[in-house]
Scaffold this motif. Sequence first.
Motif, PDB file in Angstrom:
ATOM      1  N   GLN A   1       0.992  -1.195   0.088  1.00 50.96           N
ATOM      2  CA  GLN A   1      -0.041   0.060   0.046  1.00 50.96           C
ATOM      3  C   GLN A   1       0.791   1.294  -0.096  1.00 50.96           C
ATOM      4  O   GLN A   1       1.727   1.342   0.641  1.00 50.96           O
ATOM      5  CB  GLN A   1      -1.030   0.222   1.226  1.00 50.96           C
ATOM      6  N   ARG A   2       0.516   2.196  -0.894  1.00 50.95           N
ATOM      7  CA  ARG A   2       1.468   3.389  -0.977  1.00 50.95           C
ATOM      8  C   ARG A   2       1.078   4.309   0.060  1.00 50.95           C
ATOM      9  O   ARG A   2       0.227   4.223   0.640  1.00 50.95           O
ATOM     10  CB  ARG A   2       1.015   4.252  -2.283  1.00 50.95           C
ATOM     11  N   HIS A   3       1.907   5.190   0.474  1.00 50.75           N
ATOM     12  CA  HIS A   3       1.683   6.256   1.535  1.00 50.75           C
ATOM     13  C   HIS A   3       0.578   7.126   1.205  1.00 50.75           C
ATOM     14  O   HIS A   3       0.345   7.430  -0.033  1.00 50.75           O
ATOM     15  CB  HIS A   3       3.127   7.087   1.503  1.00 50.75           C
ATOM     16  N   TRP A   4      -0.149   7.562   2.057  1.00 48.53           N
ATOM     17  CA  TRP A   4      -1.478   8.300   1.962  1.00 48.53           C
ATOM     18  C   TRP A   4      -1.080   9.619   1.159  1.00 48.53           C
ATOM     19  O   TRP A   4      -1.902  10.005   0.566  1.00 48.53           O
ATOM     20  CB  TRP A   4      -2.115   8.847   3.351  1.00 48.53           C
ATOM     21  N   ALA A   5      -0.106   9.994   1.387  1.00 48.35           N
ATOM     22  CA  ALA A   5       0.581  11.380   0.621  1.00 48.35           C
ATOM     23  C   ALA A   5       0.781  11.279  -0.834  1.00 48.35           C
ATOM     24  O   ALA A   5       0.473  12.084  -1.749  1.00 48.35           O
ATOM     25  CB  ALA A   5       1.813  12.001   1.112  1.00 48.35           C
ATOM     26  N   LEU A   6       0.968   9.860  -1.074  1.00 54.25           N
ATOM     27  CA  LEU A   6       1.181   9.722  -2.503  1.00 54.25           C
ATOM     28  C   LEU A   6      -0.001   9.630  -3.263  1.00 54.25           C
ATOM     29  O   LEU A   6      -0.196   9.796  -4.393  1.00 54.25           O
ATOM     30  CB  LEU A   6       2.021   8.416  -2.741  1.00 54.25           C
ATOM     31  N   ARG A   7      -1.035   8.887  -2.455  1.00 45.22           N
ATOM     32  CA  ARG A   7      -2.432   8.702  -3.293  1.00 45.22           C
ATOM     33  C   ARG A   7      -3.115  10.134  -3.176  1.00 45.22           C
ATOM     34  O   ARG A   7      -3.673  10.570  -4.197  1.00 45.22           O
ATOM     35  CB  ARG A   7      -3.277   7.703  -2.208  1.00 45.22           C
TER      36      ARG A   7
ATOM     37  N   VAL B   1       0.691  15.769 -16.560  1.00 48.10           N
ATOM     38  CA  VAL B   1       0.195  14.915 -15.708  1.00 48.10           C
ATOM     39  C   VAL B   1      -0.091  13.717 -16.561  1.00 48.10           C
ATOM     40  O   VAL B   1      -0.332  12.314 -15.873  1.00 48.10           O
ATOM     41  CB  VAL B   1      -0.960  15.457 -15.223  1.00 48.10           C
ATOM     42  N   GLY B   2      -0.789  13.718 -17.626  1.00 43.88           N
ATOM     43  CA  GLY B   2      -1.047  12.610 -18.507  1.00 43.88           C
ATOM     44  C   GLY B   2      -0.312  11.474 -18.621  1.00 43.88           C
ATOM     45  O   GLY B   2      -0.260  10.389 -18.663  1.00 43.88           O
ATOM     46  N   ILE B   3       1.109  12.157 -18.958  1.00 36.77           N
ATOM     47  CA  ILE B   3       2.206  11.038 -19.307  1.00 36.77           C
ATOM     48  C   ILE B   3       2.699  10.310 -18.032  1.00 36.77           C
ATOM     49  O   ILE B   3       3.249   9.312 -17.822  1.00 36.77           O
ATOM     50  CB  ILE B   3       3.425  11.569 -19.940  1.00 36.77           C
ATOM     51  N   THR B   4       2.360  11.201 -16.634  1.00 38.38           N
ATOM     52  CA  THR B   4       2.755  10.484 -15.595  1.00 38.38           C
ATOM     53  C   THR B   4       1.651   9.473 -15.187  1.00 38.38           C
ATOM     54  O   THR B   4       2.315   8.541 -14.621  1.00 38.38           O
ATOM     55  CB  THR B   4       2.942  11.760 -14.357  1.00 38.38           C
ATOM     56  N   VAL B   5       0.372  10.021 -15.232  1.00 36.14           N
ATOM     57  CA  VAL B   5      -0.685   8.687 -14.917  1.00 36.14           C
ATOM     58  C   VAL B   5      -0.672   7.575 -15.894  1.00 36.14           C
ATOM     59  O   VAL B   5      -1.009   6.465 -15.586  1.00 36.14           O
ATOM     60  CB  VAL B   5      -1.944   9.404 -15.036  1.00 36.14           C
ATOM     61  N   ALA B   6      -0.035   7.897 -17.032  1.00 32.52           N
ATOM     62  CA  ALA B   6       0.123   6.693 -18.149  1.00 32.52           C
ATOM     63  C   ALA B   6       0.902   5.691 -17.678  1.00 32.52           C
ATOM     64  O   ALA B   6       0.779   4.373 -17.880  1.00 32.52           O
ATOM     65  CB  ALA B   6       0.367   7.299 -19.462  1.00 32.52           C
ATOM     66  N   ARG B   7       1.919   5.791 -16.805  1.00 33.04           N
ATOM     67  CA  ARG B   7       2.752   4.680 -16.045  1.00 33.04           C
ATOM     68  C   ARG B   7       1.815   3.791 -15.215  1.00 33.04           C
ATOM     69  O   ARG B   7       1.161   4.132 -14.531  1.00 33.04           O
ATOM     70  CB  ARG B   7       3.947   5.281 -15.244  1.00 33.04           C
ATOM     71  N   LYS B   8       2.106   2.476 -15.444  1.00 36.18           N
ATOM     72  CA  LYS B   8       1.385   1.587 -14.756  1.00 36.18           C
ATOM     73  C   LYS B   8       1.633   1.656 -13.288  1.00 36.18           C
ATOM     74  O   LYS B   8       0.639   1.455 -12.418  1.00 36.18           O
ATOM     75  CB  LYS B   8       1.842   0.226 -15.439  1.00 36.18           C
ATOM     76  N   GLN B   9       2.825   2.125 -12.834  1.00 37.84           N
ATOM     77  CA  GLN B   9       3.252   2.150 -11.590  1.00 37.84           C
ATOM     78  C   GLN B   9       2.375   3.241 -10.861  1.00 37.84           C
ATOM     79  O   GLN B   9       2.255   3.330  -9.595  1.00 37.84           O
ATOM     80  CB  GLN B   9       4.581   2.193 -11.223  1.00 37.84           C
ATOM     81  N   VAL B  10       1.704   4.021 -11.430  1.00 39.63           N
ATOM     82  CA  VAL B  10       0.975   5.399 -11.041  1.00 39.63           C
ATOM     83  C   VAL B  10      -0.451   4.955 -11.273  1.00 39.63           C
ATOM     84  O   VAL B  10      -1.120   5.046 -10.346  1.00 39.63           O
ATOM     85  CB  VAL B  10       1.443   6.613 -11.887  1.00 39.63           C
ATOM     86  N   ARG B  11      -0.670   4.509 -12.432  1.00 35.94           N
ATOM     87  CA  ARG B  11      -2.098   4.226 -12.854  1.00 35.94           C
ATOM     88  C   ARG B  11      -2.972   3.257 -11.903  1.00 35.94           C
ATOM     89  O   ARG B  11      -3.880   3.350 -11.556  1.00 35.94           O
ATOM     90  CB  ARG B  11      -2.380   4.048 -14.326  1.00 35.94           C
ATOM     91  N   LYS B  12      -2.301   2.138 -11.558  1.00 31.01           N
ATOM     92  CA  LYS B  12      -2.824   1.043 -11.152  1.00 31.01           C
ATOM     93  C   LYS B  12      -3.151   1.118  -9.558  1.00 31.01           C
ATOM     94  O   LYS B  12      -4.378   1.064  -9.396  1.00 31.01           O
ATOM     95  CB  LYS B  12      -1.968  -0.315 -11.356  1.00 31.01           C
ATOM     96  N   PRO B  13      -2.265   1.633  -9.174  1.00 33.71           N
ATOM     97  CA  PRO B  13      -2.660   1.910  -7.598  1.00 33.71           C
ATOM     98  C   PRO B  13      -3.101   3.220  -7.074  1.00 33.71           C
ATOM     99  O   PRO B  13      -3.526   3.911  -6.353  1.00 33.71           O
ATOM    100  CB  PRO B  13      -1.181   1.836  -6.628  1.00 33.71           C
ATOM    101  N   ARG B  14      -3.218   4.208  -8.427  1.00 33.88           N
ATOM    102  CA  ARG B  14      -3.936   5.422  -8.141  1.00 33.88           C
ATOM    103  C   ARG B  14      -2.790   6.365  -7.277  1.00 33.88           C
ATOM    104  O   ARG B  14      -3.616   6.876  -6.049  1.00 33.88           O
ATOM    105  CB  ARG B  14      -5.438   5.387  -7.962  1.00 33.88           C
ATOM    106  N   ALA B  15      -1.893   6.078  -7.095  1.00 33.27           N
ATOM    107  CA  ALA B  15      -0.712   6.654  -6.322  1.00 33.27           C
ATOM    108  C   ALA B  15       0.452   7.129  -7.078  1.00 33.27           C
ATOM    109  O   ALA B  15       1.010   6.183  -7.821  1.00 33.27           O
ATOM    110  CB  ALA B  15      -0.664   5.869  -5.215  1.00 33.27           C
ATOM    111  N   ALA B  16       0.783   8.391  -6.537  1.00 34.42           N
ATOM    112  CA  ALA B  16       2.333   8.755  -7.255  1.00 34.42           C
ATOM    113  C   ALA B  16       3.447   8.076  -6.699  1.00 34.42           C
ATOM    114  O   ALA B  16       3.061   7.394  -5.725  1.00 34.42           O
ATOM    115  CB  ALA B  16       2.206  10.314  -7.142  1.00 34.42           C
ATOM    116  N   GLN B  17       4.584   8.243  -7.317  1.00 32.99           N
ATOM    117  CA  GLN B  17       5.900   7.835  -6.581  1.00 32.99           C
ATOM    118  C   GLN B  17       6.535   9.138  -6.018  1.00 32.99           C
ATOM    119  O   GLN B  17       6.108  10.146  -6.429  1.00 32.99           O
ATOM    120  CB  GLN B  17       6.702   7.239  -7.684  1.00 32.99           C
ATOM    121  N   TRP B  18       7.585   8.822  -5.182  1.00 32.24           N
ATOM    122  CA  TRP B  18       7.997   9.950  -4.580  1.00 32.24           C
ATOM    123  C   TRP B  18       8.842  10.668  -5.458  1.00 32.24           C
ATOM    124  O   TRP B  18       8.900  11.896  -5.286  1.00 32.24           O
ATOM    125  CB  TRP B  18       9.209   9.356  -3.372  1.00 32.24           C
TER     126      TRP B  18
END
Length: 208
Positions: free
Chosen positions: A14-20, A70-87
């Motif tokens: 589970q990603r940190h709440w801040a990333l979500r 934002v679109g190309i960031t969210v297009a990454r599976k590691q961001v899109r699937k969990p609906r959470a950014a990375q640090w």
Amino acid sequence: MATTAPSTQRHGPQRHWALRAFFWVLIGSIVVLPVWIMFGRALAGAPLGDALLLQAFLGPGLAILIGAVVGITVARKQVRKPRAAQWRDVRLLGPWLLVIALLGVTVVDTAGDRTGSALTAWFGDGWLTASQSFTAIGIMATIIGGAVLFWLQALELGRETRARVERAVNDLQAPLLEQQARQADASFERIEGPQSGRVISPEGDELR
């Protein structure tokens, strides 16, 4: 009875709440930031006037720029699937979005005999030059930073996609490689005993 796997098993820890939360900040910034820059200064009592026409023309362009990053960031599976950014996304996009947000309090506008920004409304007319300077720098940082961030996020998207393709290919090749390894390790020994070296003909005669 089959049970549904928890989300932590499907998408990793589970990603940190801040990333979500930052994920939704990215989505909302596409609309919120252009609107904030156009009308945010009015909340501080700054004038709304001549700059609105220019902002109405440039606002869609800013929305497109933010949407592209934002679109190309969210297009990454590691961001899109969990609906959470990375640090790394927070470190890269956070300061850029902050600069854009600050433009909402530094944009100078004129209405009638009033000229100023949200900063001048809060702290006095002495902040007029500072508002103009920051606005000029902020616009350049927004444009150049957006182009750089789009390129960096595109590289990261390509890296993640390549890694997934390589894993898929390795998974497909694993059974074949395992079979080849078993065949390479297999050895055949010559039969020893009374019948070794004999050939049985169809007529039943034994031939050597």
